[in-house]
Design a protein around this motif. Structure first.
Motif, PDB file in Angstrom:
ATOM      1  N   LEU A 236     -15.037 -77.276  26.370  1.00 18.63           N
ATOM      2  CA  LEU A 236     -13.828 -78.072  26.389  1.00 18.63           C
ATOM      3  C   LEU A 236     -13.618 -79.516  25.499  1.00 18.63           C
ATOM      4  O   LEU A 236     -12.909 -79.742  25.144  1.00 18.63           O
TER       5      LEU A 236
ATOM      6  N   ASN B 130     -11.602 -68.547  20.810  1.00 18.54           N
ATOM      7  CA  ASN B 130     -11.643 -69.396  22.156  1.00 18.54           C
ATOM      8  C   ASN B 130     -11.746 -68.656  23.270  1.00 18.54           C
ATOM      9  O   ASN B 130     -12.775 -69.031  24.112  1.00 18.54           O
TER      10      ASN B 130
ATOM     11  N   LYS C  35     -15.405 -67.710  23.084  1.00 22.04           N
ATOM     12  CA  LYS C  35     -16.323 -68.957  22.903  1.00 22.04           C
ATOM     13  C   LYS C  35     -17.176 -68.484  21.840  1.00 22.04           C
ATOM     14  O   LYS C  35     -18.586 -69.134  21.951  1.00 22.04           O
TER      15      LYS C  35
END
Length: 117
Positions: A29, A73, A76
């Motif tokens: 993040l 996302n 990842k």
């Protein structure tokens, strides 16, 4: 800390395609920028493509029109799709991430791409 692991390199003939993957773990993040670099024997490491959060992908002249950087996302993972490969694309390709606020940089171990007939 962010850990990056590249995969997808290999030997391909000129004109062929490869897709590189970079799996991220850790404090993802905190990542502001993800990028692909490459380093050919005897040459300096150079930027291939990057994505800054909230921005459009950016490409070096060497790969513009042939390479596409993208990120998933949920998985990842950052990808580099490489088409119309040339012998001069032969290099070790590295995934790079830069953290927001601290500008700390993280690197993967690299994956070899060889373009040869």
């Amino acid at each position: 800390q962010v850990q990056l692991v590249e995969s997808g390199g290999g030997l391909v003939q000129p004109g062929g395609s490869l897709r590189l993957s970079c799996a991220a773990s850790g404090s993802i993040l905190s990542i502001e920028t993800v990028a692909w670099y490459r380093q050919a024997p005897g040459k300096a490491r150079e930027l291939v493509a990057r994505i800054i959060s909230g921005g459009a992908p950016e490409y070096a002249d060497s790969g513009r029109g042939r390479f596409t950087i993208s990120r998933d996302n949920a998985k990842k993972t950052v990808y580099l799709q490489m088409n119309s490969l040339k012998p001069e694309d032969t290099a070790v390709y590295y995934c790079n991430a830069v953290a927001r606020y601290t500008n700390s940089e993280f690197w993967g171990q690299g994956t070899q791409v060889t373009v040869s007939s």
